[in-house]
Write an enzyme that holds these catalytic residues in place. Structure first.
Site, PDB file in Angstrom:
ATOM      1  N   HIS A   1       0.830  -1.221   0.000  1.00 31.35           N
ATOM      2  CA  HIS A   1       0.000   0.000   0.000  1.00 31.35           C
ATOM      3  C   HIS A   1       0.861   1.268   0.000  1.00 31.35           C
ATOM      4  O   HIS A   1       0.439   2.309   0.488  1.00 31.35           O
ATOM      5  CB  HIS A   1      -0.939   0.044   1.219  1.00 31.35           C
ATOM      6  CG  HIS A   1      -1.661  -1.239   1.476  1.00 31.35           C
ATOM      7  ND1 HIS A   1      -2.903  -1.511   0.960  1.00 31.35           N
ATOM      8  CD2 HIS A   1      -1.285  -2.336   2.170  1.00 31.35           C
ATOM      9  CE1 HIS A   1      -3.280  -2.726   1.349  1.00 31.35           C
ATOM     10  NE2 HIS A   1      -2.311  -3.247   2.070  1.00 31.35           N
TER      11      HIS A   1
ATOM     12  N   SER B   1      14.514  21.860 -16.000  1.00 29.96           N
ATOM     13  CA  SER B   1      13.299  22.645 -16.179  1.00 29.96           C
ATOM     14  C   SER B   1      13.660  23.951 -16.871  1.00 29.96           C
ATOM     15  O   SER B   1      14.774  24.445 -16.729  1.00 29.96           O
ATOM     16  CB  SER B   1      12.676  22.915 -14.807  1.00 29.96           C
ATOM     17  OG  SER B   1      11.933  24.107 -14.824  1.00 29.96           O
TER      18      SER B   1
ATOM     19  N   LYS C   1      15.884  21.953 -10.816  1.00 28.76           N
ATOM     20  CA  LYS C   1      15.197  20.703 -11.135  1.00 28.76           C
ATOM     21  C   LYS C   1      16.054  19.678 -11.893  1.00 28.76           C
ATOM     22  O   LYS C   1      16.877  20.020 -12.725  1.00 28.76           O
ATOM     23  CB  LYS C   1      13.960  20.999 -11.994  1.00 28.76           C
ATOM     24  CG  LYS C   1      12.798  21.610 -11.233  1.00 28.76           C
ATOM     25  CD  LYS C   1      12.246  20.744 -10.119  1.00 28.76           C
ATOM     26  CE  LYS C   1      11.323  19.656 -10.562  1.00 28.76           C
ATOM     27  NZ  LYS C   1      10.115  20.062 -11.227  1.00 28.76           N
TER      28      LYS C   1
ATOM     29  N   GLU D   1       9.061   8.815 -16.911  1.00 26.63           N
ATOM     30  CA  GLU D   1       7.677   9.295 -17.073  1.00 26.63           C
ATOM     31  C   GLU D   1       7.144   8.981 -18.471  1.00 26.63           C
ATOM     32  O   GLU D   1       5.994   8.581 -18.638  1.00 26.63           O
ATOM     33  CB  GLU D   1       7.613  10.807 -16.825  1.00 26.63           C
ATOM     34  CG  GLU D   1       7.849  11.180 -15.369  1.00 26.63           C
ATOM     35  CD  GLU D   1       8.021  12.682 -15.215  1.00 26.63           C
ATOM     36  OE1 GLU D   1       7.031  13.400 -15.307  1.00 26.63           O
ATOM     37  OE2 GLU D   1       9.165  13.123 -15.019  1.00 26.63           O
TER      38      GLU D   1
END
Ligand code: ARG
Length: 447
Positions: free
Chosen positions: A156, A278, A284, A291
């Protein structure tokens, strides 16, 4: 270019219909397989005397030259050709004249496309299997360096029990190994039946030798039913299913990589070569590759849906709807290849932050099960031991302590069976090491 069916028609095809009907833009990638199939067919036509041996030889030489010319870039596909089959046949006739017109004796584009597609996918399956093997090799290598690297195991997404990073990676080795097996199964079934010789649907009146062409093209045997040979695309659906499962595995793994390199986890760092920045936030470092792989999973599932929905209502035998199968299955193959080609080197270059993994495993009472097991070994029923440990966890929470530093008197208050050796029993390293059952985290540890 004249239409194959020009004789029956009195009007030119509308130019929009031409473009709409055409598949050469995407089926041109099967040029090798189309030529390979045509060579086998021409050889068979010559050997059986269906066409003169001399014509068969001319056809084969012509096809071999066409293959070379396409590979060298000396022959370009004509966008006006309806498909790769029409293009190769008409190019052959352009080059060798009369003999070229005999190539299509005793066959149809329907058995041709069913054969070409199988041959093409056979090659692609091998490429994907090789990429999966290199991924599992990379995983095994990395896992071997981390058989003692403690990290939290989750259920979980809550810290559950301590495991090692090596154990975690080997779980994926198992998944990708089954993927290799699934592709092998699909390939074995696809390679059984050669559709060539099924003709348009009903077979042919010529005395063709289907065993010869099946063997030449690497199939086990000719297909048993000509209608089935030209009209099923279950092999595409099966391959797209296997590819979808690969994407499920890659996507889950990518999701974990995305989590692990977040500031919240900081378990790994991606190499600069496999991260992006970024445009506005100078600090970043983003896991775009992972992704994108997660995102592309949806695309491959979509390809599988396309195939299923496209096939479900089709009466036997060939229907033009089936031309659509190629773009779907090609996209699935291309996407999986691209993902694997990027994912493996990204994984091979990760930096593992062992300390953060160990620290994360040290809070959250991941050794609570081991504490309960300690009592069980001293004669208490597991359910009672579970309850006592639960109470100890709540004492720890009140005292802001961990089970490792909770004083022995607190343990004794919960059960007189606790002794000094509890601290050894709940040491994270021992929690992992003592799990020696087959497949358990400790079974991979050297200690
Ligand atoms: N381009 C067609 C396809 O991909 C080849 C088969 C065409 N057959 C036909 N009868 N129109 O499906």
């Amino acid at each position: 270019m004249d239409k194959l069916w020009a004789g029956r028609f009195s009007k030119e095809t509308d130019s929009k219909v031409n473009a709409f009907n055409s598949s050469i833009a995407f089926d041109c990638r099967m040029f090798r397989e189309d030529i390979e199939g045509s060579i086998a067919h021409a050889e068979m036509l010559g050997k059986t005397g269906i066409i003169p041996l001399d014509d068969s030889k001319k056809i084969i030489a012509g096809l071999e030259k066409i293959l070379k010319d396409i590979e060298n870039g000396d022959l370009l596909f004509e966008p006006e050709a309806e498909d790769i089959h029409t293009f190769i046949e008409s190019e052959l006739t352009k080059r060798i004249g009369e003999a070229g017109k005999k190539l299509h004796t005793a066959r149809s584009r329907n058995d041709q496309v069913a054969t070409d597609l199988r041959l093409y996918l056979r090659r692609k399956i091998k490429e994907i299997q090789d990429l999966l093997i290199s991924l599992t090799d990379t995983l095994v290598k990395t896992a071997n360096n981390h058989l003692e690297t403690i990290m939290p195991g989750y259920t979980h997404l809550q810290r559950a029990q301590p495991i090692t990073f090596g154990h975690h990676l080997i779980a994926y080795v198992k998944m990708f190994s089954r993927d290799i097996g699934r592709l092998k199964d699909a390939k074995t079934r696809m390679d059984e039946d050669c559709p060539l010789g099924s003709g348009a649907l009903a077979g042919t009146t010529y005395p063709i030798d289907r065993k010869m062409t099946a063997e030449k093209l690497g199939f086990d045997k000719p297909c048993d039913n000509s209608l089935d040979g030209v009209s099923d695309r279950d092999f595409c659906i099966e391959i797209a299913s296997a590819l979808s499962i690969i994407m499920v595995h890659l996507s889950r793994f990518s999701e974990e990589i995305i989590l692990w390199c977040s500031w919240e986890f900081k378990f790994i760092e991606l190499d600069d070569a496999y991260s992006t920045g970024s445009s506005i936030m100078p600090q970043k470092k983003n896991p775009d590759v992972a992704e994108l792989i997660r995102g592309k999973a949806g695309r491959v599932f979509g390809d599988l849906q396309t195939l299923l929905v496209m096939m479900k209502g089709l009466p036997l035998a060939y229907n033009k709807d089936m031309q659509e199968e190629k773009e779907a299955v090609f996209d699935a193959v291309d996407t999986v290849k691209l993902c694997l080609e990027t994912f493996t080197p990204m994984l091979a270059t990760i930096k593992v932050n062992k300390e953060n993994m160990r620290n994360a495993a040290a809070s959250g009472f991941l050794n609570a099960t081991d504490c309960a097991d300690y009592l069980v070994k001293k004669g208490i029923a597991f359910r009672d031991a579970y309850k006592i440990t639960g109470e100890l966890v709540s004492v720890c929470i009140k005292k802001s302590a961990d089970l490792e530093n909770l004083p022995l008197e607190d343990y004794k208050k919960a059960s007189h069976l606790f002794d000094d050796d509890i601290y050894e029993a709940i040491k994270l390293e021992n929690c992992v090491l003592n799990r020696k059952s087959e497949g358990a985290a400790g079974s991979y540890m050297k200690g």
